[in-house]
Enzyme design. Structure first.
Site, PDB file in Angstrom:
ATOM      1  N   ARG A  81      71.712  26.459  94.931  1.00  0.00           N
ATOM      2  CA  ARG A  81      70.384  26.023  95.710  1.00  0.00           C
ATOM      3  C   ARG A  81      70.090  24.487  95.952  1.00  0.00           C
ATOM      4  O   ARG A  81      69.312  24.180  96.840  1.00  0.00           O
ATOM      5  CB  ARG A  81      69.064  26.934  95.279  1.00  0.00           C
ATOM      6  N   GLN A 115      82.251  27.665  79.082  1.00  0.00           N
ATOM      7  CA  GLN A 115      82.182  28.830  79.196  1.00  0.00           C
ATOM      8  C   GLN A 115      82.982  29.403  80.349  1.00  0.00           C
ATOM      9  O   GLN A 115      82.569  28.986  81.413  1.00  0.00           O
ATOM     10  CB  GLN A 115      80.814  29.215  79.381  1.00  0.00           C
ATOM     11  N   GLU A 148      62.717  40.167  80.774  1.00  0.00           N
ATOM     12  CA  GLU A 148      63.206  39.469  82.060  1.00  0.00           C
ATOM     13  C   GLU A 148      62.503  40.108  83.264  1.00  0.00           C
ATOM     14  O   GLU A 148      62.221  41.542  83.225  1.00  0.00           O
ATOM     15  CB  GLU A 148      64.749  39.530  81.833  1.00  0.00           C
TER      16      GLU A 148
HETATM   17  C1  UD1 Z   1      66.193  32.301  81.650  1.00  0.00           C
HETATM   18  C2  UD1 Z   1      65.641  33.040  80.700  1.00  0.00           C
HETATM   19  C3  UD1 Z   1      64.118  33.358  80.916  1.00  0.00           C
HETATM   20  C4  UD1 Z   1      63.450  32.222  81.000  1.00  0.00           C
HETATM   21  C5  UD1 Z   1      64.063  31.272  82.223  1.00  0.00           C
HETATM   22  C6  UD1 Z   1      63.155  29.997  81.943  1.00  0.00           C
HETATM   23  C7  UD1 Z   1      67.334  34.433  79.752  1.00  0.00           C
HETATM   24  C8  UD1 Z   1      68.036  35.697  79.762  1.00  0.00           C
HETATM   25  N1  UD1 Z   1      66.314  34.410  80.482  1.00  0.00           N
HETATM   26  O1  UD1 Z   1      66.375  32.989  82.749  1.00  0.00           O
HETATM   27  O2  UD1 Z   1      63.539  34.237  79.917  1.00  0.00           O
HETATM   28  O3  UD1 Z   1      62.201  32.506  81.809  1.00  0.00           O
HETATM   29  O4  UD1 Z   1      65.649  31.324  81.973  1.00  0.00           O
HETATM   30  O5  UD1 Z   1      63.829  29.167  83.180  1.00  0.00           O
HETATM   31  O6  UD1 Z   1      68.082  33.723  79.072  1.00  0.00           O
HETATM   32  N2  UD1 Z   1      73.590  29.636  81.826  1.00  0.00           N
HETATM   33  C9  UD1 Z   1      74.851  29.354  81.478  1.00  0.00           C
HETATM   34  N3  UD1 Z   1      75.715  30.236  81.522  1.00  0.00           N
HETATM   35  C10 UD1 Z   1      75.318  31.603  81.823  1.00  0.00           C
HETATM   36  C11 UD1 Z   1      73.990  31.715  82.369  1.00  0.00           C
HETATM   37  C12 UD1 Z   1      73.105  30.790  82.245  1.00  0.00           C
HETATM   38  O7  UD1 Z   1      75.207  28.395  81.044  1.00  0.00           O
HETATM   39  O8  UD1 Z   1      76.398  32.529  81.737  1.00  0.00           O
HETATM   40  C13 UD1 Z   1      72.557  28.432  81.913  1.00  0.00           C
HETATM   41  C14 UD1 Z   1      72.194  27.907  83.279  1.00  0.00           C
HETATM   42  O9  UD1 Z   1      72.935  26.735  83.812  1.00  0.00           O
HETATM   43  C15 UD1 Z   1      70.719  27.723  83.262  1.00  0.00           C
HETATM   44  C16 UD1 Z   1      70.483  28.316  81.893  1.00  0.00           C
HETATM   45  O10 UD1 Z   1      71.561  28.879  81.129  1.00  0.00           O
HETATM   46  O11 UD1 Z   1      70.774  26.293  82.683  1.00  0.00           O
HETATM   47  C17 UD1 Z   1      69.472  29.571  82.338  1.00  0.00           C
HETATM   48  O12 UD1 Z   1      69.989  30.484  83.158  1.00  0.00           O
HETATM   49  P1  UD1 Z   1      69.567  31.258  84.425  1.00  0.00           P
HETATM   50  O13 UD1 Z   1      70.623  31.955  84.842  1.00  0.00           O
HETATM   51  O14 UD1 Z   1      68.806  30.295  85.371  1.00  0.00           O
HETATM   52  O15 UD1 Z   1      68.511  31.898  83.590  1.00  0.00           O
HETATM   53  P2  UD1 Z   1      66.933  32.457  84.322  1.00  0.00           P
HETATM   54  O16 UD1 Z   1      67.233  33.920  85.002  1.00  0.00           O
HETATM   55  O17 UD1 Z   1      66.476  31.416  84.956  1.00  0.00           O
END
Ligand code: UD1
Ligand code: MG
Length: 448
Positions: A19, A79, A159
């Site tokens: 985004r 990752q 979630e």
């Molecule tokens: C996540 C949390 C949610 C919280 C929110 C806050 C989980 C399952 N959910 O949701 O409870 O309210 O953040 O903003 O944790 N990332 C990785 N690798 C991955 C997935 C994510 O590095 O495989 C990193 C992303 O870059 C990001 C963070 O983890 O910095 C959060 O990931 P995102 O997909 O944004 O999670 P949300 O759905 O926002």
């Protein structure tokens, strides 16, 4: 600072950032002049002298470089596939050591987190508490995981996509910052599955698994402005506003006057001494130090520069990298200084360019003076001696040296060194033709 030795910070920075619509990875977009990932790492480092691991995506070379630069001891893990936050943390499992009493997980795209907020979260992870989550009351909870509590206990994190309607009504949300007891973190995370609406390994599932094992889980409440994640450029701009406000307050608390703070743009490392006055509409790019009692007048732009005590800069001045301004110097309007030392009490007051130069103490550089530092291939230095006087509209063709106390006549193009105390004039000589105007008048009449 809480006692946070024996702590490991894991910062997740494998963000997609679609985004942002950018060629730059999301976590490298800057706030107050440094990448948001660097903001998070700075908060970690300020909170504790602890170990740091950063998880990057498969194309995360630039992100890894930023991590290593900001937190030199940091370990970087890749990752390979984006399978969820628990999977991302496990990518850094190699950083977890037996002596880590706690592991704090942060997101690289949540840059406004402060050391002061991390400390109590770390403290909440005690021998009896396996998971501590930083929550906040969300003005708009949509998209966040909801914290389901019972009294002071945290029961689960749901979630949004997996929540019931009643659970969605909860406004106490997960910031994403979570603390784990070192003893149980890996076994909890390895138990997490991906049987959920997104098919992801949710870090948040660690709460329910811990409780099934009879371990304690708690939620702390933080401030929403600190935990907002950045997903697009509108949120980036909002975070910049918060950053700027913090920096301005800190500058004023440290003894600088910002006459109209909202119009002054600071960088994360701007140093303003006591009784510095900053007039409206000034921009401090990174790397600027201003010493006690100096005044930065309106509409000036400073970058990687040093301003000595009592100096006055601007209005409308530009200090570029390597500008080193000594005490009580005057730099006036429409003057650009680059890679140049301006000695104590010297004056460069109007419409000048001084680049790759040394101007010694007490010299006066007249209006319109230009150091011609570039020959199209290389840069050359100009040296101006102490108390020298450079007349207006002079071009100093570098390399060239003007001696101490020397004078240069206005409009000169100086291509040779000028000895100490000499007068140099290098311009077309003025000639007068007496009575020329009247004669021309007579000639004109003839033509009619
Ligand atoms: C996540 C949390 C949610 C919280 C929110 C806050 C989980 C399952 N959910 O949701 O409870 O309210 O953040 O903003 O944790 N990332 C990785 N690798 C991955 C997935 C994510 O590095 O495989 C990193 C992303 O870059 C990001 C963070 O983890 O910095 C959060 O990931 P995102 O997909 O944004 O999670 P949300 O759905 O926002
Ligand atoms: Mg998110």
């Amino acid at each position: 600072m809480a006692d946070m030795t024996d702590t490991l910070f894991i910062v997740l920075a494998a963000g997609e950032g679609t985004r942002m619509r950018s060629a730059t990875p999301k976590v490298l977009h800057p706030l107050a002049g440094r990448p948001m990932l660097a903001c998070v790492l700075a908060a970690c480092r300020e909170a504790a002298d602890a170990d740091i691991a950063v998880v990057v995506g498969p194309d995360g070379d630039n992100v890894a470089e930023c991590a290593r630069k900001t937190a030199p001891g940091a370990q970087v893990f890749v990752q390979g596939e984006r399978l969820g936050t628990a999977h991302a943390v496990l990518a850094a499992r190699g950083a977890v050591r037996a002596e880590h009493k706690r592991v704090l997980v942060l997101f690289g795209d949540t840059p406004l987190i402060t050391a002061a907020t991390l400390a109590p979260l770390a403290d909440a992870v005690t021998d009896g508490t396996a998971v501590a989550v930083l929550g906040f009351q969300a003005a708009d909870p949509s998209g966040y995981g909801r914290l389901l509590t019972d009294g002071g206990e945290l029961v689960a994190i749901r979630e949004e996509k997996d929540a019931t309607e009643a659970e969605r009504a909860v406004t106490f949300c997960n910031s994403g910052v979570m603390g784990f007891a070192g003893a149980s973190v890996l076994s909890l995370l390895e138990t997490i599955g991906n049987d959920n609406a997104k098919g992801e390994y949710y870090l948040t599932d660690a709460v329910e698994i811990a409780r099934e094992r009879g371990l304690r889980t708690v939620a702390l409440e933080g401030d929403e402005t600190e935990v907002g994640g950045i997903n697009d450029r509108v949120q980036l701009a909002a975070a910049e506003r918060v950053c700027q406000q913090r920096l301005r307050h800190a500058a004023m608390a440290a003894g600088a006057t910002l006459i109209d703070p909202e119009t002054v743009h600071l960088s994360h490392d701007t140093q303003l001494g006591r009784d510095v006055v900053v007039e409206p509409n000034v921009v401090f790019a990174p790397g600027v130090t201003v010493e006690e009692g100096a005044r930065i007048r309106a509409f000036s732009h400073l970058e990687t520069a040093h301003v000595g005590a009592g100096a006055v800069i601007g209005p409308y001045a530009r200090l570029r990298p390597g500008a080193d301004i000594a005490e009580d110097v005057r730099i006036g309007n429409f003057v650009e200084i680059k890679n140049a030392e301006i000695g104590e009490g010297a004056k460069v007051n109007h419409l000048a360019y001084v680049g790759d130069a040394g101007v010694a103490a007490g010299a006066n550089v007249g209006a319109g003076t230009i150091t011609c530092n570039y020959d199209g291939e290389r840069k050359h230095r100009t040296e101006i001696g102490a108390n020298a006087f450079i007349g207006s509209n002079t071009a100093l063709v570098a390399p060239v040296r003007i001696g101490a106390g020397a004078y240069v006549g206005s409009g000169s193009v100086i291509t040779k060194d000028v000895p100490d105390g000499a007068l140099a004039i290098a311009r077309g000589r003025q000639t007068e033709v007496p009575g020329w105007v009247a004669k021309r008048g007579a000639g004109k009449d003839k033509g009619k």
